[in-house]
Design a protein around this motif. Structure first.
Motif, PDB file in Angstrom:
ATOM      1  N   PHE A 183      51.853  70.798  70.646  1.00 26.69           N
ATOM      2  CA  PHE A 183      51.121  71.082  69.418  1.00 26.69           C
ATOM      3  C   PHE A 183      51.197  72.575  69.097  1.00 26.69           C
ATOM      4  O   PHE A 183      51.591  73.385  69.915  1.00 26.69           O
ATOM      5  N   CYS A 225      48.581  71.245  64.075  1.00 22.71           N
ATOM      6  CA  CYS A 225      47.643  70.561  64.974  1.00 22.71           C
ATOM      7  C   CYS A 225      47.147  69.264  64.346  1.00 22.71           C
ATOM      8  O   CYS A 225      46.183  68.675  64.813  1.00 22.71           O
ATOM      9  N   HIS A 226      47.808  68.855  63.252  1.00 15.24           N
ATOM     10  CA  HIS A 226      47.501  67.608  62.548  1.00 15.24           C
ATOM     11  C   HIS A 226      46.067  67.542  62.048  1.00 15.24           C
ATOM     12  O   HIS A 226      45.464  66.469  61.995  1.00 15.24           O
ATOM     13  N   THR A 232      55.308  69.292  65.757  1.00 14.20           N
ATOM     14  CA  THR A 232      54.091  68.593  65.340  1.00 14.20           C
ATOM     15  C   THR A 232      54.049  68.440  63.825  1.00 14.20           C
ATOM     16  O   THR A 232      53.761  67.357  63.300  1.00 14.20           O
TER      17      THR A 232
END
Length: 486
Positions: free
Chosen positions: A415, A121-122, A420
């Motif tokens: 995501f 999810c960065h 991702t």
């Protein structure tokens, strides 16, 4: 008095988007390196010890005063710099997701470490950008000679842990004038949406083991109870609000031997709805279904609370300011290599359905002619509903809160997936991260220098609460899971 106003006006002119951008650019490299280090040490909820120490080290070096163990959580902290009557908070996250280990910068699924975690999810970018925003605002305020308190909140366990909800219940955000945050995305926009409130709990059934062939009549199957609970919930789906959601995972099946009546079984249930009252009502219905399943199977059931979050209350006053600042700063400046990788990822690892899903989720154009979004979506006329959940919701019930989205990934990237993770260290993601920091810091600067804006934002929050005080969705006496350092 006239001269005092003139001096203040002159100082405010020094605190514009250009000065914020210059301060952010001066230190961006260190925070890009931080995001890459956190990407390489993916830690799950409430276990982000190394990531937190990385954040604290850089903030202490920048002169911030650090308070650890917020709400009794060892991976929650607050870093503050400056003094004054206005207090601004930036919210950061740094937790990863299980089972998403992935080699960076390739267009095929390949684990970096078998079975390990990954930043799907960065959040490695999320925390680093919010840190950079806090530092850039602190530096720009000092240059302009303006006093304010600037805070960075290290918020653990957004992924399935509701870290901010525990921090909110402990009063961590009570004295803020405004809070700003962002989230990595596939589009550039200011988020003007509510989200779904939720409650998550385990339902643990206990029965009686028996030989499944020779004496099944003396057994009482806990696994049967879990299955009947799911049947009951499926019948309930027709009779709940269309925006509501119920998800589940069977977390314990009672073993792998079919010739044993399973004495233990468990399911984890996540109930979502647009408002917390709706969630509480649905949760009670789910609880009754569990009790009914136990009654039908002559088993017993225990409910173990796991987490809960409130719905986000949008704040139009802050969102309009944030959109203006985003427009003035412009979207990330992607170059040819950025587009080349995104093009290849779209061809080799994404589908047209992925692209449509991105557009539907965030209101972006599904037919955008480029693989990376290098524009800014218009600010929607009316706040909508995003069918996800975030513990930012609990902060937004306490203090005016605004968030932006920046395009850290190719359009169509789902995501919480390896697609991702593989983009989390690319130059395109770094550019989007720095853009987010600038937008948050520039928006916060407007709040610091504009008392009318602060009052409008606070009035709007009161109106959106409709006379309700913030009431934590956490059951009384519940505590966050406390992980031990490793």
């Amino acid at each position: 008095m006239h001269n005092d106003k003139a001096v203040m006006a002159g100082r405010n002119n020094l605190l514009d988007a250009d000065s914020i951008s210059r301060c952010a650019n001066a230190k961006a490299g260190a925070f890009i390196d931080l995001s890459d280090r956190v990407w390489a040490m993916p830690e799950l909820r409430f276990e982000e010890f190394r990531s937190v120490q990385e954040h604290i080290t850089i903030m202490e070096a920048e002169g911030f005063r650090v308070t650890r163990d917020i709400a009794g959580i060892r991976t929650a902290f607050m870093a503050e710099a400056g003094e004054g009557d206005v207090t601004i908070g930036f919210l950061g996250e740094f937790d990863a997701l299980a089972g998403l280990s992935q080699v960076a910068g390739i267009t095929e699924q390949r684990e970096l470490e078998p079975g390990a975690n990954g930043h799907g999810c960065h959040h490695n970018l999320l925390g680093a950008a919010s840190l950079l925003a806090a530092v850039a605002l602190k530096d720009a305020l000092a240059e302009a000679g303006i006093k304010a308190r600037v805070r960075y909140y290290g918020c653990p366990a957004e992924e399935g842990g509701s870290g901010k909800t525990y921090m909110a219940r402990a009063g961590a955000f009570d004295d803020l004038d405004a809070a700003f945050c962002w989230h990595p995305c596939v589009y550039n926009a200011v988020m003007s949406s509510s989200t779904l409130a939720n409650i998550q709990a385990y339902f643990r059934f206990s029965g009686r083991a028996a030989h499944a062939a020779m004496s099944p009549q003396v057994g009482r199957s806990a696994l049967d109870a879990v299955e009947l609970m799911n049947v009951g919930i499926n019948y309930m789906r027709e009779h709940m609000p269309s925006e509501a959601r119920v998800h589940y995972a069977i977390t314990q099946t009672g073993g792998i031997s079919p010739n044993v009546v399973q004495a233990k079984a468990e399911g984890l249930y996540l109930i979502r709805a647009p408002r917390l009252d709706d969630v509480r009502s649905l949760f009670e219905r789910v609880r009754k279904i569990a009790e009914g399943a136990a009654l039908m199977t002559e088993t017993t059931v225990e409910m173990i609370f796991d987490r809960a979050t409130s719905n986000v209350l949008p704040n139009r006053a802050l969102e309009e300011v944030m959109h203006r600042e985003f427009t003035a700063l412009g979207p990330p400046d992607f170059d040819a290599p950025d587009f080349e990788f995104a093009d290849r990822l779209r061809r080799e690892a994404l589908t047209d359905a992925d692209v449509r899903a991105s557009a539907e989720a965030f209101g972006g154009p599904a037919d955008y002619p480029k693989s990376l979004h290098d524009a800014i979506l218009p600010l929607v006329e009316r706040p909508g509903l995003l069918f996800g959940s975030t513990d930012v919701g609990d902060v937004s019930w306490i203090v005016p809160t605004a968030q932006c989205l920046t395009a850290t990934a190719a359009i169509g990237t789902p995501f919480h997936t390896w697609q991702t993770v593989t983009q989390g260290k690319l130059p395109a993601a770094h550019k989007a991260m720095v853009t987010a920091a600038k937008v948050m810091a520039a928006s916060a600067a407007r709040v610091v220098t504009d008392s009318d804006l602060r009052e409008r934002a606070k009035r709007e929050l009161q109106e959106r609460r409709k006379g309700e005080a913030y009431r934590s969705p956490l059951p009384e006496g519940s505590e966050a899971p406390i992980a031990s350092a490793r």
